[in-house]
Write a protein that holds these residues in place. Structure first.
Motif, PDB file in Angstrom:
ATOM      1  N   GLU A   1      -0.464  -5.098  21.349  1.00  0.00           N
ATOM      2  CA  GLU A   1       0.963  -4.883  21.684  1.00  0.00           C
ATOM      3  C   GLU A   1       2.035  -5.007  20.703  1.00  0.00           C
ATOM      4  N   ALA A   2       1.766  -6.067  19.718  1.00  0.00           N
ATOM      5  CA  ALA A   2       2.920  -6.285  18.838  1.00  0.00           C
ATOM      6  C   ALA A   2       2.574  -5.216  17.796  1.00  0.00           C
ATOM      7  N   PRO A   3       3.707  -5.024  16.956  1.00  0.00           N
ATOM      8  CA  PRO A   3       3.535  -4.073  15.577  1.00  0.00           C
ATOM      9  C   PRO A   3       2.608  -4.520  14.659  1.00  0.00           C
ATOM     10  N   ILE A   4       1.686  -3.818  13.887  1.00  0.00           N
ATOM     11  CA  ILE A   4       0.885  -4.634  12.978  1.00  0.00           C
ATOM     12  C   ILE A   4       1.585  -4.147  11.670  1.00  0.00           C
ATOM     13  N   GLU A   5       1.638  -5.434  10.924  1.00  0.00           N
ATOM     14  CA  GLU A   5       2.330  -5.279   9.513  1.00  0.00           C
ATOM     15  C   GLU A   5       1.317  -4.430   8.642  1.00  0.00           C
ATOM     16  N   VAL A   6       1.642  -3.434   7.869  1.00  0.00           N
ATOM     17  CA  VAL A   6       0.725  -3.024   6.829  1.00  0.00           C
ATOM     18  C   VAL A   6       1.305  -2.983   5.615  1.00  0.00           C
ATOM     19  N   TYR A   7       0.591  -3.549   4.551  1.00  0.00           N
ATOM     20  CA  TYR A   7       1.052  -3.877   3.189  1.00  0.00           C
ATOM     21  C   TYR A   7       0.342  -2.829   2.390  1.00  0.00           C
ATOM     22  N   ASP A   8       1.003  -2.272   1.508  1.00  0.00           N
ATOM     23  CA  ASP A   8       0.553  -1.348   0.605  1.00  0.00           C
ATOM     24  C   ASP A   8       0.356  -1.941  -0.686  1.00  0.00           C
ATOM     25  N   GLN A   9      -0.572  -2.521  -1.064  1.00  0.00           N
ATOM     26  CA  GLN A   9      -0.687  -3.138  -2.579  1.00  0.00           C
ATOM     27  C   GLN A   9      -0.422  -2.323  -3.627  1.00  0.00           C
ATOM     28  N   ASN A  10      -0.307  -1.056  -3.521  1.00  0.00           N
ATOM     29  CA  ASN A  10       0.211  -0.206  -4.767  1.00  0.00           C
ATOM     30  C   ASN A  10       1.667  -0.178  -5.000  1.00  0.00           C
ATOM     31  N   VAL A  11       2.219  -0.848  -3.965  1.00  0.00           N
ATOM     32  CA  VAL A  11       3.894  -0.704  -3.925  1.00  0.00           C
ATOM     33  C   VAL A  11       4.490  -2.177  -3.895  1.00  0.00           C
ATOM     34  N   TYR A  12       5.303  -2.378  -5.028  1.00  0.00           N
ATOM     35  CA  TYR A  12       5.819  -3.620  -4.838  1.00  0.00           C
ATOM     36  C   TYR A  12       6.639  -3.861  -3.623  1.00  0.00           C
ATOM     37  N   HIS A  13       6.562  -4.797  -2.665  1.00  0.00           N
ATOM     38  CA  HIS A  13       7.135  -5.000  -1.563  1.00  0.00           C
ATOM     39  C   HIS A  13       6.922  -3.805  -0.581  1.00  0.00           C
ATOM     40  N   GLY A  14       5.834  -3.026  -0.774  1.00  0.00           N
ATOM     41  CA  GLY A  14       5.298  -2.184   0.177  1.00  0.00           C
ATOM     42  C   GLY A  14       4.934  -2.569   1.459  1.00  0.00           C
ATOM     43  N   ARG A  15       5.992  -2.560   2.628  1.00  0.00           N
ATOM     44  CA  ARG A  15       5.260  -3.104   3.815  1.00  0.00           C
ATOM     45  C   ARG A  15       5.976  -2.151   4.846  1.00  0.00           C
ATOM     46  N   SER A  16       5.265  -1.841   5.773  1.00  0.00           N
ATOM     47  CA  SER A  16       5.812  -1.035   6.955  1.00  0.00           C
ATOM     48  C   SER A  16       5.055  -1.624   8.333  1.00  0.00           C
ATOM     49  N   PHE A  17       5.228  -1.058   9.437  1.00  0.00           N
ATOM     50  CA  PHE A  17       4.697  -1.341  10.667  1.00  0.00           C
ATOM     51  C   PHE A  17       4.218  -0.332  11.345  1.00  0.00           C
ATOM     52  N   ILE A  18       3.011  -0.472  12.177  1.00  0.00           N
ATOM     53  CA  ILE A  18       2.430   0.563  13.166  1.00  0.00           C
ATOM     54  C   ILE A  18       2.086  -0.045  14.408  1.00  0.00           C
ATOM     55  N   TYR A  19       2.187   0.865  15.393  1.00  0.00           N
ATOM     56  CA  TYR A  19       1.552   0.163  16.628  1.00  0.00           C
ATOM     57  C   TYR A  19       0.257   0.749  17.019  1.00  0.00           C
ATOM     58  N   LEU A  20      -0.429  -0.191  17.803  1.00  0.00           N
ATOM     59  CA  LEU A  20      -1.728   0.214  18.177  1.00  0.00           C
ATOM     60  C   LEU A  20      -1.736   0.745  19.626  1.00  0.00           C
TER      61      LEU A  20
END
Length: 139
Positions: free
Chosen positions: A41-60
């Motif tokens: 239920e909580a948003p999942i953090e997605v880190y993109d290691q190609n981008v400095y400070h690349g972080r977003s959130f997704i929901y399942l």
């Protein structure tokens, strides 16, 4: 519970011969939820290691609607214009799997590395989550 069960790593190299050149793509995670969906239920953090400070959130699972109390008695308690408008909301597919957009990229004549890390922010266990794969589609 081992720490690594709350983290999912995706490392792929997208070769130029499998995608159209000079095209913007979106990557979708295809999945099925575990029986106990409370860990999803909580948003999942997605880190993109190609981008400095690349972080977003997704929901399942779809995020809950936040009730908005109106100033008039007859107004709706749920205000759809104020709901989450991101594209990280899962959609049901016709094949029975769910999908959620997790990444976008632009193709070139070079291979494109995808290095994503999915982390449950509440340190809950992600075991039981079935992953079919990552699907790439032109935008």
């Amino acid at each position: 519970m081992p720490k690594h069960r709350r983290i999912l790593y995706v490392e792929v190299r997208i070769e130029p011969q499998v995608v159209s050149p000079e095209t913007r793509y979106a990557a979708y995670l295809a999945f099925k939820l575990p029986q106990d969906q409370s860990t999803s239920e909580a948003p999942i953090e997605v880190y993109d290691q190609n981008v400095y400070h690349g972080r977003s959130f997704i929901y399942l699972v779809s995020p809950p609607q936040t009730p908005v109390i109106g100033s008039k008695f007859h107004e709706s308690t749920c205000n759809p214009p104020n709901r989450y408008k991101g594209n990280a909301i899962p959609q049901q597919r016709t094949d029975g799997w769910m999908e959620v957009k997790v990444w976008e990229f632009q193709t070139t004549t070079e291979s494109v590395p995808m290095h994503l890390i999915f982390v449950h922010p509440d340190k809950k266990n992600l075991s039981g989550l079935m992953i079919q794969g990552i699907e790439l589609r032109p935008k």
